[in-house]
Design a protein around this motif. Structure first.
Motif, PDB file in Angstrom:
ATOM      1  N   PRO A   5       0.832  -1.209   0.000  1.00 42.23           N
ATOM      2  CA  PRO A   5       0.000   0.000   0.000  1.00 42.23           C
ATOM      3  C   PRO A   5       0.870   1.264   0.000  1.00 42.23           C
ATOM      4  O   PRO A   5       1.941   1.288   0.598  1.00 42.23           O
ATOM      5  N   LEU A   6       0.395   2.304  -0.695  1.00 39.96           N
ATOM      6  CA  LEU A   6       1.146   3.553  -0.833  1.00 39.96           C
ATOM      7  C   LEU A   6       1.238   4.279   0.513  1.00 39.96           C
ATOM      8  O   LEU A   6       0.245   4.461   1.205  1.00 39.96           O
ATOM      9  N   ARG A   7       2.441   4.712   0.888  1.00 44.89           N
ATOM     10  CA  ARG A   7       2.642   5.477   2.137  1.00 44.89           C
ATOM     11  C   ARG A   7       3.428   6.731   1.820  1.00 44.89           C
ATOM     12  O   ARG A   7       4.363   6.691   1.027  1.00 44.89           O
ATOM     13  N   GLU A  97      -6.793  -4.921   2.300  1.00 46.62           N
ATOM     14  CA  GLU A  97      -5.545  -4.192   2.496  1.00 46.62           C
ATOM     15  C   GLU A  97      -5.447  -3.079   1.462  1.00 46.62           C
ATOM     16  O   GLU A  97      -5.822  -3.267   0.305  1.00 46.62           O
ATOM     17  N   GLY A  98      -4.970  -1.918   1.842  1.00 47.08           N
ATOM     18  CA  GLY A  98      -4.808  -0.831   0.883  1.00 47.08           C
ATOM     19  C   GLY A  98      -4.458   0.459   1.579  1.00 47.08           C
ATOM     20  O   GLY A  98      -4.390   0.521   2.811  1.00 47.08           O
ATOM     21  N   SER A  99      -4.234   1.495   0.773  1.00 47.09           N
ATOM     22  CA  SER A  99      -3.868   2.804   1.301  1.00 47.09           C
ATOM     23  C   SER A  99      -4.957   3.816   1.003  1.00 47.09           C
ATOM     24  O   SER A  99      -5.571   3.791  -0.061  1.00 47.09           O
ATOM     25  N   LEU A 122      -1.370  11.444   8.437  1.00 44.35           N
ATOM     26  CA  LEU A 122      -1.086  11.572   7.011  1.00 44.35           C
ATOM     27  C   LEU A 122      -0.339  12.857   6.673  1.00 44.35           C
ATOM     28  O   LEU A 122      -0.721  13.939   7.102  1.00 44.35           O
ATOM     29  N   ARG A 123       0.689  12.732   5.851  1.00 42.08           N
ATOM     30  CA  ARG A 123       1.445  13.911   5.400  1.00 42.08           C
ATOM     31  C   ARG A 123       0.613  14.731   4.417  1.00 42.08           C
ATOM     32  O   ARG A 123       0.790  15.944   4.317  1.00 42.08           O
ATOM     33  N   GLU A 124      -0.287  14.057   3.682  1.00 40.75           N
ATOM     34  CA  GLU A 124      -1.097  14.752   2.674  1.00 40.75           C
ATOM     35  C   GLU A 124      -2.585  14.545   2.967  1.00 40.75           C
ATOM     36  O   GLU A 124      -3.289  13.826   2.240  1.00 40.75           O
ATOM     37  N   PRO A 125      -3.094  15.171   4.042  1.00 41.40           N
ATOM     38  CA  PRO A 125      -4.488  14.932   4.425  1.00 41.40           C
ATOM     39  C   PRO A 125      -5.483  15.378   3.354  1.00 41.40           C
ATOM     40  O   PRO A 125      -6.516  14.738   3.158  1.00 41.40           O
ATOM     41  N   ALA A 128      -5.724  12.749   0.708  1.00 42.26           N
ATOM     42  CA  ALA A 128      -6.458  11.585   1.232  1.00 42.26           C
ATOM     43  C   ALA A 128      -7.959  11.867   1.251  1.00 42.26           C
ATOM     44  O   ALA A 128      -8.773  11.009   0.875  1.00 42.26           O
ATOM     45  N   LEU A 129      -8.331  13.076   1.679  1.00 42.61           N
ATOM     46  CA  LEU A 129      -9.770  13.406   1.733  1.00 42.61           C
ATOM     47  C   LEU A 129     -10.376  13.381   0.322  1.00 42.61           C
ATOM     48  O   LEU A 129     -11.489  12.876   0.115  1.00 42.61           O
ATOM     49  N   CYS A 130      -9.640  13.905  -0.657  1.00 42.78           N
ATOM     50  CA  CYS A 130     -10.141  13.875  -2.055  1.00 42.78           C
ATOM     51  C   CYS A 130     -10.340  12.435  -2.517  1.00 42.78           C
ATOM     52  O   CYS A 130     -11.323  12.120  -3.207  1.00 42.78           O
ATOM     53  N   GLU A 131      -9.420  11.553  -2.128  1.00 38.63           N
ATOM     54  CA  GLU A 131      -9.532  10.145  -2.524  1.00 38.63           C
ATOM     55  C   GLU A 131     -10.742   9.491  -1.844  1.00 38.63           C
ATOM     56  O   GLU A 131     -11.471   8.710  -2.457  1.00 38.63           O
ATOM     57  N   MET A 132     -10.989   9.852  -0.586  1.00 40.68           N
ATOM     58  CA  MET A 132     -12.177   9.312   0.109  1.00 40.68           C
ATOM     59  C   MET A 132     -13.444   9.815  -0.582  1.00 40.68           C
ATOM     60  O   MET A 132     -14.418   9.075  -0.742  1.00 40.68           O
ATOM     61  N   LEU A 133     -13.420  11.076  -1.021  1.00 43.79           N
ATOM     62  CA  LEU A 133     -14.593  11.636  -1.702  1.00 43.79           C
ATOM     63  C   LEU A 133     -14.787  11.009  -3.082  1.00 43.79           C
ATOM     64  O   LEU A 133     -15.909  10.860  -3.550  1.00 43.79           O
TER      65      LEU A 133
END
Ligand SMILES: C[S@@+](CC[C@H](N)C(=O)[O-])C[C@H]1O[C@@H](n2cnc3c(N)ncnc32)[C@H](O)[C@@H]1O
Length: 274
Positions: A5-7, A97-99, A122-125, A128-133
């Motif tokens: 998974p991407l970190r 499993e995933g990021s 998260l360094r890039e919150p 991450a929020l855009c990906e959740m959306l």
């Protein structure tokens, strides 16, 4: 998944037994109280950074027969979560499993996306929020709850606990996270362009002997056995003997009859703009 998974950061708490054991005591009733009134049977829900799944299973019960999926980047923690779901016979719950940075789901595939105590790491919150959306359907619900360690208060004071707090902040920032994420949630959600945003507070407070022993002992163990302490040493913020002194201070605090610990958590509930 075959690839890792991407970190973009290091997860401050790590997955040591003492840490995961404490996370496994959380419940949807407490950690998702701000979301539960919105949940309906049949909804499809994603719990991002689900950890050992004790919250996820409560969410799954609320949306049954709809499907709940818990996603985390820790394979070992997901194994714990899967065993728990199997033992309880929850057949509308699965784990993957995933990021959060590249969710393995199609656009608009969930009615609800939830994350508890994840965005702070998260360094890039915003990313991450855009990906959740992205994986949420238009008008679907996004719900996030984050601590704000900057509001932490405790008694009786101890110089080694104060030192722990200072080292914990420095280590957390160096790992790429934000221990004061709670106060930033509104800004983060506004920047993402959501609608119907509701911000609410929740307070965690440890003020009974059972609560202070649980909290103090957990932090003593985390300092001595988890990446939280190991990275502080690696970064040169504390020595091994400093960690031992901090752990001893937590253990003494835990059994003090006046022990008190509290901090604010901030909840953000919104809809994806249609
Ligand atoms: C503090 S724990 C919270 C677990 C659970 N949500 C709870 O409240 O009990 C944070 C979780 O986020 C996971 N995590 C950290 N970074 C992540 C990422 N980039 N993608 C997915 N999960 C991540 C960790 O593995 C860990 O299980």
């Amino acid at each position: 998944m075959t690839s890792e998974p991407l970190r973009h950061e290091k997860y401050t708490h790590g997955h040591a037994a003492a840490t995961v054991r404490q996370h496994a005591q959380r419940t949807a009733d407490e950690a998702a109280a701000f979301l539960l009134p919105e949940l309906r049977p049949g909804m499809r829900l994603l719990d991002v950074g689900c950890g050992p799944g004790s919250i996820t299973r409560g969410l799954a019960e609320r949306v049954a027969p709809g499907q709940a999926i818990g996603l985390d980047l820790s394979r070992e923690t997901l194994a714990t979560a899967r065993a728990d779901a199997a033992a309880r016979g929850l057949d509308n719950l699965r784990y993957q499993e995933g990021s959060v940075y590249e969710l393995p789901f199609a656009e608009a595939s969930f009615d609800v996306v939830y994350a508890h105590q994840v965005v702070q790491h998260l360094r890039e919150p915003g990313t991450a929020l855009c990906e959740m959306l992205r994986v949420l359907r238009p008008d679907g619900l996004i719900a996030v709850r984050e601590v704000d360690w900057g509001t932490m208060t405790y008694w009786p004071l101890d110089p080694w606990i104060d030192r722990f707090v200072e080292v914990h902040f420095k280590t957390w920032y160096r790992n790429g996270g934000e221990p004061r994420m709670g106060r930033r949630l509104r800004a983060l959600f506004n920047a993402a362009g959501v609608s119907d945003l509701r911000i609410t507070p929740a307070v965690w407070c440890y003020a009974t002997p059972a609560e202070t022993v649980e909290w103090g002992e957990s932090y003593a163990q985390r300092l001595l056995t988890s990446p939280m302490g190991e990275r502080a040493v690696e970064y040169g913020y504390a020595s091994r003997s400093d960690l031992e002194a901090m752990a001893a201070a937590f253990r003494a605090w835990a059994v003090h009859p006046d022990a008190f610990w509290s901090f604010l958590h901030v909840e953000a509930l919104a809809r994806k703009a249609a």
